[in-house]
Design a protein around this motif. Structure first.
Motif, mmCIF file in Angstrom:
data_model
loop_
_atom_site.group_PDB
_atom_site.id
_atom_site.type_symbol
_atom_site.label_atom_id
_atom_site.label_comp_id
_atom_site.label_asym_id
_atom_site.label_seq_id
_atom_site.Cartn_x
_atom_site.Cartn_y
_atom_site.Cartn_z
ATOM 1 N N GLN A 142 96.878 -26.298 56.522
ATOM 2 C CA GLN A 142 96.220 -26.310 57.828
ATOM 3 C C GLN A 142 96.439 -27.627 58.551
ATOM 4 O O GLN A 142 96.683 -27.654 59.760
ATOM 5 C CB GLN A 142 94.731 -26.056 57.661
ATOM 6 N N SER A 143 96.336 -28.735 57.814
ATOM 7 C CA SER A 143 96.514 -30.037 58.449
ATOM 8 C C SER A 143 96.821 -31.096 57.406
ATOM 9 O O SER A 143 96.406 -30.998 56.253
ATOM 10 C CB SER A 143 95.261 -30.449 59.236
ATOM 11 N N ARG A 152 102.405 -31.018 60.980
ATOM 12 C CA ARG A 152 102.363 -29.599 60.611
ATOM 13 C C ARG A 152 103.793 -29.106 60.427
ATOM 14 O O ARG A 152 104.662 -29.362 61.264
ATOM 15 C CB ARG A 152 101.647 -28.764 61.683
ATOM 16 N N SER A 153 104.026 -28.416 59.325
ATOM 17 C CA SER A 153 105.355 -27.867 58.987
ATOM 18 C C SER A 153 106.426 -28.955 58.994
ATOM 19 O O SER A 153 107.542 -28.743 59.470
ATOM 20 C CB SER A 153 105.720 -26.736 59.956
ATOM 21 N N ASP A 181 99.032 -36.565 63.065
ATOM 22 C CA ASP A 181 98.899 -35.248 62.433
ATOM 23 C C ASP A 181 100.272 -34.608 62.289
ATOM 24 O O ASP A 181 101.098 -34.663 63.216
ATOM 25 C CB ASP A 181 98.020 -34.327 63.281
ATOM 26 N N CYS A 185 94.354 -33.965 53.623
ATOM 27 C CA CYS A 185 95.175 -32.748 53.617
ATOM 28 C C CYS A 185 94.264 -31.559 53.393
ATOM 29 O O CYS A 185 93.386 -31.597 52.515
ATOM 30 C CB CYS A 185 96.232 -32.831 52.511
ATOM 31 N N GLU A 216 101.614 -33.119 52.922
ATOM 32 C CA GLU A 216 101.823 -31.715 53.252
ATOM 33 C C GLU A 216 102.848 -31.085 52.327
ATOM 34 O O GLU A 216 102.639 -29.971 51.812
ATOM 35 C CB GLU A 216 102.282 -31.574 54.706
ATOM 36 N N SER A 275 96.865 -35.405 57.807
ATOM 37 C CA SER A 275 96.625 -36.462 58.791
ATOM 38 C C SER A 275 96.543 -37.822 58.117
ATOM 39 O O SER A 275 95.988 -37.944 57.021
ATOM 40 C CB SER A 275 95.323 -36.208 59.551
ATOM 41 N N GLU A 296 102.808 -33.202 64.889
ATOM 42 C CA GLU A 296 102.027 -32.294 65.731
ATOM 43 C C GLU A 296 101.235 -33.048 66.789
ATOM 44 O O GLU A 296 101.145 -32.622 67.936
ATOM 45 C CB GLU A 296 101.074 -31.466 64.872
ATOM 46 N N GLN A 325 102.443 -27.874 49.817
ATOM 47 C CA GLN A 325 103.292 -26.690 49.952
ATOM 48 C C GLN A 325 104.097 -26.402 48.693
ATOM 49 O O GLN A 325 104.541 -25.265 48.476
ATOM 50 C CB GLN A 325 104.231 -26.860 51.139
ATOM 51 N N GLN A 374 99.648 -21.721 53.424
ATOM 52 C CA GLN A 374 99.898 -22.649 54.532
ATOM 53 C C GLN A 374 99.082 -23.920 54.357
ATOM 54 O O GLN A 374 98.083 -23.934 53.627
ATOM 55 C CB GLN A 374 99.549 -22.015 55.884
#
Length: 448
Positions: A149-150, A39-40, A37, A181, A136, A152, A44, A140, A147
């Motif tokens: 959220q996830s 994130r940003s 996973d 996503c 991701e 993976s 994560e 974005q 945002q």
């Protein structure tokens, strides 16, 4: 590895015989899974699991018991067998249990022709992380996204071997690659969420991370400003992503376990029309590169293509050996068998007859109504088929989407709904349930 699994299965069967079992079957599962996973842009969570599970079902007369473990030492298997036999002796009698007759067993067990195992190397965790990060980043890149959220990425490998005390022994291997996503538009009470994903047997068949991330973002942005729709009776178009759930209710209602209990809203519908003329529901367990495909079921019986609904007419239940015996019928080779439970009826690959029109053309036909893209909660009466679910999607006026919708309820009766559906032509052929978008006339909407 297949030889190791078959050897373990035979050892456990020997232990069951030595403990006093009349008959027995064993399922051995070996697997590896990796999940990443992001994130940003940063890692994560990372998970990896490897292990082997063994399950033993023993029968003494018409009594049975099931035990499982993840320890394959000889002493452990002997203890398992002894405990299972003790449990079986205290279990209630069931006149319908029992292994298949050896003449019923599948003889074609070489699953390699189904192409369910990707022989390429297991993906490096860094590559999975990169794929998730790319998805991701693509989400974005959409200015309307507040945002992600996830994001993976995962990989799994699974090998299974089934053996019975009366002569069946065969196994198969599967792999799975997936990427998902989830993106969010808006902030605070105005946040809206949507997703995209892909899952395949072969990694080379996967869509690109950029495509998945961009699609998740576009869907979330389209949901901005969602509000409640009008209350009333309107046509509802179930998007392809969730249309299979509608057919899933039909498939659940023809499951042999439900029929044997008398708790299905289709319990008296054999030979009757349950879908519009021209529509069929076909199960095909032998599709290549499809995760649910199999040559034999969880009791060793050969699987085959069959029509569950043929030209609108319900033609059969979904049966394993026990439910078939209870109903005085023949198994449809639909047994699913896990290490921790006895066999039960379940389906493989399902396809509903597609229509000729695109979803846009069906929207034009519906005029005013609701396009449902996601649902939450479920109130389904298994005895009557009464249906009520929370829904969100888009309001359609004059055949065109006008605004996003949330916080509404759609309701009806499944028997009536299925007879009023019209399929689109947008089903995805790589899925285990190939079901297109479905237009259902005259549903009840509860909104403003």
């Amino acid at each position: 590895m297949s030889e190791q699994l078959s050897t373990l299965a035979e050892q456990l069967l020997d232990a069951a015989r030595a403990a006093g079992a009349d008959t027995a079957d064993v399922i051995v599962v070996d697997g590896t899974s990796v999940s990443i996973d992001v994130r940003s842009g940063a890692l994560e969570q990372a998970e990896r699991s490897e292990g082997i599970d063994i399950g033993l079902r023993v029968m003494i007369g018409q009594r049975q018991a099931n035990v499982s473990a993840s320890d394959t030492r000889t002493a452990t298997m002997q203890q398992m067998a002894q405990r299972a036999v003790l449990m079986a002796r205290e279990a209630p009698q069931d006149p319908h249990i029992g292994l298949a007759d050896p003449t019923q067993f599948a003889t074609d067990t070489d699953t390699s022709r189904l192409d369910l195992f990707d022989p390429s190397a297991e993906p490096d965790p860094a590559d999975l992380q990169d794929a998730a990060a790319r998805a991701e980043a693509a989400a974005q890149a959409n200015a309307g996204i507040s945002q992600v959220q996830s994001a993976s990425a995962s990989y799994g490998r699974r090998r299974v071997h089934l053996a019975t005390s009366n002569g069946f022994s065969a196994g198969y291997a599967r792999t799975g690659h997936s990427l998902s996503c989830v993106a969010i538009s808006g902030t605070g009470a105005n946040m809206e969420r949507d997703y995209d994903f892909d899952s395949r047997v072969y990694g080379s068949d996967m869509r690109t991370p950029e495509d998945i991330g961009a699609q998740a973002a576009a869907r979330a942005v389209a949901r901005a400003g969602a509000r409640k729709p009008k209350t009333g009776a309107y046509p509802v178009l179930f998007d392809e992503r969730i249309a299979s759930s509608l057919i899933g209710h039909l498939l659940s209602a023809v499951n042999g376990a439900m029929i044997a209990r008398g708790s299905s809203w289709l319990r008296d519908a054999m030979g009757e029309q349950v879908l519009p003329a021209g529509l069929s529901v076909i199960e095909d367990p032998h599709r290549t590169r499809i995760a649910a495909s199999r040559l034999f079921d969880g009791e060793g019986l050969p699987t085959a293509k069959r029509a569950i609904v043929d030209n609108g007419i319900l033609t059969g239940w979904t049966l394993d050996l026990a439910t078939a015996r209870q109903l005085g019928l023949t198994s449809t080779a639909n047994a699913s068998h896990s290490t921790s439970s006895a066999p039960s009826p379940s389906l493989t690959n399902i396809a509903l007859t597609q229509g000729e029109k695109t979803p846009a053309e069906l929207m034009a036909d519906m005029g005013t109504g609701l396009l449902v893209t996601s649902m939450i909660g479920s109130t389904i009466n298994p005895n009557t088929g009464d249906y009520s679910r929370g829904a969100s999607g888009f309001w359609v006026e004059n055949g065109a989407i006008t605004y996003a919708v949330n916080e509404c309820t759609i309701a009806g009766n499944l028997r009536d709904m299925l007879m009023r559906l019209t399929p689109s032509n947008d089903a995805q052929s790589h899925l285990t349930r190939v079901v297109p978008s479905l237009l259902v006339e005259g549903m009840t909407l509860a909104g403003d």
